[in-house]
Write a protein that holds these residues in place. Structure first.
Motif, PDB file in Angstrom:
ATOM      1  N   UNK A 106       0.809  -1.220   0.000  1.00  0.00           N
ATOM      2  CA  UNK A 106       0.000   0.000   0.000  1.00  0.00           C
ATOM      3  C   UNK A 106       0.840   1.267   0.000  1.00  0.00           C
ATOM      4  N   UNK A 107       2.122   1.164   0.338  1.00  0.00           N
ATOM      5  CA  UNK A 107       2.997   2.329   0.355  1.00  0.00           C
ATOM      6  C   UNK A 107       3.776   2.507  -0.943  1.00  0.00           C
ATOM      7  N   UNK A 108       3.718   1.531  -1.817  1.00  0.00           N
ATOM      8  CA  UNK A 108       4.559   1.555  -3.010  1.00  0.00           C
ATOM      9  C   UNK A 108       4.315   2.766  -3.899  1.00  0.00           C
ATOM     10  N   UNK A 109       3.040   3.027  -4.196  1.00  0.00           N
ATOM     11  CA  UNK A 109       2.729   4.109  -5.122  1.00  0.00           C
ATOM     12  C   UNK A 109       3.197   5.477  -4.619  1.00  0.00           C
ATOM     13  N   UNK A 110       2.810   5.898  -3.416  1.00  0.00           N
ATOM     14  CA  UNK A 110       3.250   7.238  -2.989  1.00  0.00           C
ATOM     15  C   UNK A 110       4.758   7.352  -2.807  1.00  0.00           C
ATOM     16  N   UNK A 111       5.392   6.291  -2.332  1.00  0.00           N
ATOM     17  CA  UNK A 111       6.835   6.358  -2.108  1.00  0.00           C
ATOM     18  C   UNK A 111       7.608   6.352  -3.423  1.00  0.00           C
ATOM     19  N   UNK A 112       7.191   5.532  -4.375  1.00  0.00           N
ATOM     20  CA  UNK A 112       7.845   5.520  -5.682  1.00  0.00           C
ATOM     21  C   UNK A 112       7.631   6.853  -6.397  1.00  0.00           C
ATOM     22  N   UNK A 113       6.442   7.400  -6.297  1.00  0.00           N
ATOM     23  CA  UNK A 113       6.137   8.690  -6.919  1.00  0.00           C
ATOM     24  C   UNK A 113       7.041   9.777  -6.339  1.00  0.00           C
ATOM     25  N   UNK A 114       7.214   9.765  -5.023  1.00  0.00           N
ATOM     26  CA  UNK A 114       8.088  10.732  -4.360  1.00  0.00           C
ATOM     27  C   UNK A 114       9.516  10.638  -4.887  1.00  0.00           C
ATOM     28  N   UNK A 115      10.027   9.427  -4.991  1.00  0.00           N
ATOM     29  CA  UNK A 115      11.411   9.232  -5.439  1.00  0.00           C
ATOM     30  C   UNK A 115      11.588   9.585  -6.909  1.00  0.00           C
ATOM     31  N   UNK A 116      10.631   9.200  -7.744  1.00  0.00           N
ATOM     32  CA  UNK A 116      10.715   9.515  -9.165  1.00  0.00           C
ATOM     33  C   UNK A 116      10.635  11.027  -9.393  1.00  0.00           C
ATOM     34  N   UNK A 117       9.768  11.685  -8.664  1.00  0.00           N
ATOM     35  CA  UNK A 117       9.645  13.144  -8.805  1.00  0.00           C
ATOM     36  C   UNK A 117      10.929  13.851  -8.385  1.00  0.00           C
ATOM     37  N   UNK A 118      11.694  13.212  -7.494  1.00  0.00           N
ATOM     38  CA  UNK A 118      12.975  13.770  -7.070  1.00  0.00           C
ATOM     39  C   UNK A 118      14.091  13.436  -8.058  1.00  0.00           C
ATOM     40  N   UNK A 119      13.748  12.730  -9.138  1.00  0.00           N
ATOM     41  CA  UNK A 119      14.733  12.407 -10.171  1.00  0.00           C
ATOM     42  C   UNK A 119      15.583  11.198  -9.866  1.00  0.00           C
TER      43      UNK A 119
END
Length: 331
Positions: free
Chosen positions: A76-89
């Protein structure tokens, strides 16, 4: 040789397996860990000699020394955490299943392309050399034309004191955690996605699927059938059935280190590929190879395949009536 600095989100059991595999790499370096629990983060860092410890994920994502982040938290944490990291480049290796639903993984793959970074679902089985050998045997016609694939995967988790598979807020149940493997391996072996899906399953009072049975028919006319269970202890094997024989991936088939080849008379060959460490080393090395090459994903497990797997599980969930809370389904 360029050293690749890794960060880890979520220092749990699977992160320990990952860290042990990474210790054997000549070019991977564990440089940081992030955990909501400062105590767990510090203990993990001490065990694996990690120099930086963060108590929030944003700080890890913004660390300029980190080249790639492995996310090892519950589903359940995968989407928000991956999005955060990807947005940070940041480049990201995301533990399976990639997300709770198909909309989430589609957003992440598009974001990775926009950011021009590597984003990979960590289905470890897909990176193992034994699977490549099995696929070659099939291509060579050793078992004739594939007719169907059948498998079971499951454990009696109800006998354990606590288990995340019985927590719907973590995306629990048999399908997402276990059923993903027969889908992902059938996809790799058959090279196509199903055109017909039939599913049955029991959703418990805790709102997770305890046992789910799925039949999939493919455009080529071949089939794959599997049972996944969080309450039954299964044989945990997979059989690929052909017109002239079959190939068996024995117990713990997703930990693909052995295959048994049978012809019409019986066993003719046993293929052994013992892991150098624990099986995680293959996806680690492949991820770094892809990062060096400037790729967005590995050809061994593409973005389209990750999306396809989640779409199949979305259909199965719809058929058996498995719906998670809006909070973890959100985009």
């Amino acid at each position: 040789m360029k050293i690749i600095n890794w960060g880890i989100v979520g220092p749990g059991n699977i992160a320990n397996t990952f860290a042990k595999a990474m210790q054997q790499s000549k070019r991977a370096r564990l440089a940081a860990v992030a955990s909501r629990s400062a105590e767990r983060g510090q203990a993990f860092a001490k065990e694996y000699d990690i120099p930086a410890v963060y108590d929030n994920y944003q700080a890890l994502a913004e660390d300029p020394k980190i080249d790639v982040i492995y996310i090892a938290t519950p589903h359940s944490f995968h989407y928000p955490q991956a999005k955060l990291c990807l947005e940070a480049g940041k480049n990201v290796l995301l533990e399976k299943p990639s997300t709770i639903n198909a909309k989430q993984i589609q957003i992440l793959t598009e974001l990775a392309k926009q950011q021009n970074v590597f984003f990979q679902e960590a289905i470890w089985s897909r990176f193992m050399p034994c699977l490549a050998k099995v696929k070659q045997k099939i291509a060579d016609g050793v078992i004739g034309d594939i007719q169907y694939i059948t498998s079971t995967i499951g454990f009696a988790f109800q006998h354990r004191d606590t288990n995340r598979l019985y927590d719907p807020k973590l995306g629990g149940g048999a399908l997402l955690d276990l059923g993903l493997y027969p889908i992902a391996l059938s996809q790799a072996i058959l090279g196509e996605e199903p055109s017909v899906i039939q599913a049955m399953g029991n959703v418990s009072e805790k709102q997770v699927d305890e046992t789910t049975i799925v039949n999939m028919q493919y455009p080529s006319g071949r089939y794959s059938q599997f049972t996944c269970s969080a309450s039954g202890h299964c044989p945990n094997s997979m059989t690929i059935v052909g017109t002239d024989g079959n190939i068996v991936l024995p117990a713990m088939f997703w930990d693909t280190d052995q295959a048994q080849v049978f012809d019409l008379e019986g066993l003719v060959e046993t293929i052994d590929f013992p892991h150098a460490v624990n099986g995680f080393e293959y996806q680690i090395e492949e991820s770094m190879r892809c990062i060096d090459a400037g790729k967005h994903y590995s050809d061994l497990m593409t973005h389209d395949e990750s999306i396809g797997i989640i779409k199949i599980m979305d259909q199965v969930r719809s058929q058996i009536g498995l719906q998670f809370c809006a909070e973890i389904e959100a985009i």
